[in-house]
Design an enzyme around this catalytic site. Sequence first.
Site, PDB file in Angstrom:
ATOM      1  N   LYS A 197      -4.411  -4.457  -3.372  1.00 28.17           N
ATOM      2  CA  LYS A 197      -3.493  -4.170  -4.475  1.00 28.17           C
ATOM      3  C   LYS A 197      -3.943  -4.877  -5.756  1.00 28.17           C
ATOM      4  O   LYS A 197      -3.818  -4.327  -6.856  1.00 28.17           O
ATOM      5  CB  LYS A 197      -2.067  -4.580  -4.105  1.00 28.17           C
ATOM      6  N   TYR A 224      -4.291  -6.712   2.405  1.00 27.33           N
ATOM      7  CA  TYR A 224      -3.349  -5.884   1.645  1.00 27.33           C
ATOM      8  C   TYR A 224      -3.256  -6.338   0.196  1.00 27.33           C
ATOM      9  O   TYR A 224      -3.453  -5.546  -0.737  1.00 27.33           O
ATOM     10  CB  TYR A 224      -1.954  -5.922   2.287  1.00 27.33           C
ATOM     11  N   THR A 255       1.092   9.944   6.163  1.00 28.86           N
ATOM     12  CA  THR A 255       0.559   9.081   7.214  1.00 28.86           C
ATOM     13  C   THR A 255       1.743   8.442   7.937  1.00 28.86           C
ATOM     14  O   THR A 255       2.884   8.872   7.756  1.00 28.86           O
ATOM     15  CB  THR A 255      -0.366   8.017   6.608  1.00 28.86           C
ATOM     16  N   THR A 265       2.675  -5.162  -6.400  1.00 27.04           N
ATOM     17  CA  THR A 265       3.400  -6.158  -5.609  1.00 27.04           C
ATOM     18  C   THR A 265       3.211  -7.566  -6.154  1.00 27.04           C
ATOM     19  O   THR A 265       2.182  -7.860  -6.780  1.00 27.04           O
ATOM     20  CB  THR A 265       2.908  -6.112  -4.144  1.00 27.04           C
ATOM     21  N   ASP A 266       4.180  -8.444  -5.869  1.00 25.73           N
ATOM     22  CA  ASP A 266       4.024  -9.845  -6.246  1.00 25.73           C
ATOM     23  C   ASP A 266       2.997 -10.559  -5.382  1.00 25.73           C
ATOM     24  O   ASP A 266       2.544 -11.663  -5.729  1.00 25.73           O
ATOM     25  CB  ASP A 266       5.364 -10.574  -6.186  1.00 25.73           C
ATOM     26  N   GLU A 267       2.590  -9.949  -4.275  1.00 24.17           N
ATOM     27  CA  GLU A 267       1.653 -10.623  -3.366  1.00 24.17           C
ATOM     28  C   GLU A 267       0.271 -10.822  -3.976  1.00 24.17           C
ATOM     29  O   GLU A 267      -0.514 -11.628  -3.483  1.00 24.17           O
ATOM     30  CB  GLU A 267       1.559  -9.859  -2.047  1.00 24.17           C
ATOM     31  N   ALA A 270       0.373   3.914  -1.228  1.00 24.59           N
ATOM     32  CA  ALA A 270      -0.387   2.723  -0.842  1.00 24.59           C
ATOM     33  C   ALA A 270      -0.159   2.425   0.624  1.00 24.59           C
ATOM     34  O   ALA A 270       0.891   2.727   1.185  1.00 24.59           O
ATOM     35  CB  ALA A 270       0.044   1.512  -1.678  1.00 24.59           C
TER      36      ALA A 270
END
Length: 356
Positions: free
Chosen positions: A162, A158, A34, A132-134, A81
Amino acid sequence: MILVTGGAGFIGANFVLDWLAAGDEPVLNLDALTYAGNLENLASLRGDARHVFVQGDICDRALVARLLAEHRPRAIVHFAAESHVDRSIHGPGAFVRTNVEGTFTLLEAARAYWSVLTGAEQEDFRFLHVSTDEVYGTLGADDPPFTETTPYAPNSPYSASKAASDHLVRAWHHTYGLPVLTTNCSNNYGPYQFPEKLIPLVIANALAGKPLPIYGDGLNVRDWLYVGDHCAAIREVLARGRLGETYNVGGWNEMPNLEIVRTICALLDEARPDPAGPYERLITYVTDRPGHDRRYAIDARKIERELGWRPAETFATGIRRTVAWYLANQDWVAHVHSGAYREWITANYAGRGAPA
C-alpha cells in the site's frame, strides 16, 4: 458517472450503497470478485440502472481503458486492494500484483483518458486513492498519532504494497499533473466486513461457541472507524479535497484488541445470551503474528479543518450497530463462510495454538 474499483468488497460496497442512497449519479463498479468480493453485498441494487457492475481485474489495462472510453466517468475512486495482513504474510505476491501493479495500471489508464479530455471535463476529473494508516508503521504507547507528514515505515507485505501504491499516486500527480487525492484510514468496521477480520470473526465464533483468538497479549492498539463515517469522509475529499493532498481519516477511537473483544462479548450477552455462560469464557490467547505493529493512531484534524468532516459514530454506537447488523444478517454470514474461507482460517490459526 464515477468509476469505483473494488466496489463489491467491504468498504467499496458500503461506499457504493452510500453513494446511491445519497444521490442519483450512477456508479460503474469494477471488481474481480476474489475471495473478499461479494455481490451479495450489493443485493439491494439488483435491477437498479444507476449501478453498472463489471467483473474484471484492475491489472487488465485494455479492460480499464475500454471502460473509461465507453462510460466517461468524472472520477475514479480506487478501493480495490488485497487488504489482510495475515494473508500478506502467507502470500505476498498477490499483494504486490493487485496493490502495486494494479494501481500502476489504473494510473496509466487514467492518465491516458484524462489527457484527451478537454475544458471542464479535464479540469473536474479526479483520481481518489483509498489507502491505510498502516503505511506509517507502528507507534509507541506515548507517541503522537500519525499525521499526513509522518514518514512511511511499513512493516508487513500488505502495508509495504500500500505504501508503494501511495508513492505511485503521488508521483503521477507531481510528474504528469494527474489530479489525484489520497486518503489514509484507520481500522474500519461495520456491515459486510469479510469474517477473517477481528470484529466479524469474534461475532461469528462467539455465536458458534468457538474460541475467540487473541493475538499475543491482546494489547495491540488500533483506531477504529465506522465504515459509514469513512464513506462520508471520502465523499467530502472527492468533492472538495485539494489536488495532490493526503487526508488521514480516523475515528478518534483508540482501543486495544482485548477491549474490543470484551465489548463484543458484552453486547452479545445482552442481545443473545448463551446458556453456557458469558461469551468472554471463549477468549483464547494465541501466538502473535510476525511483525505485529503495536499501535496505530490517526490525527484526523486536517480533514476536519479543511473539509469540516468528523466521524458521526463513537465506538460505543458504531459497535452496537455492527453487532446488531450481524445478528440480523446471519444468512449473509453463512454464505461467506465458504469452504475456501474455512480452509484459510484453519491455515492461519492451526499453528497458533487455537482450534480453528
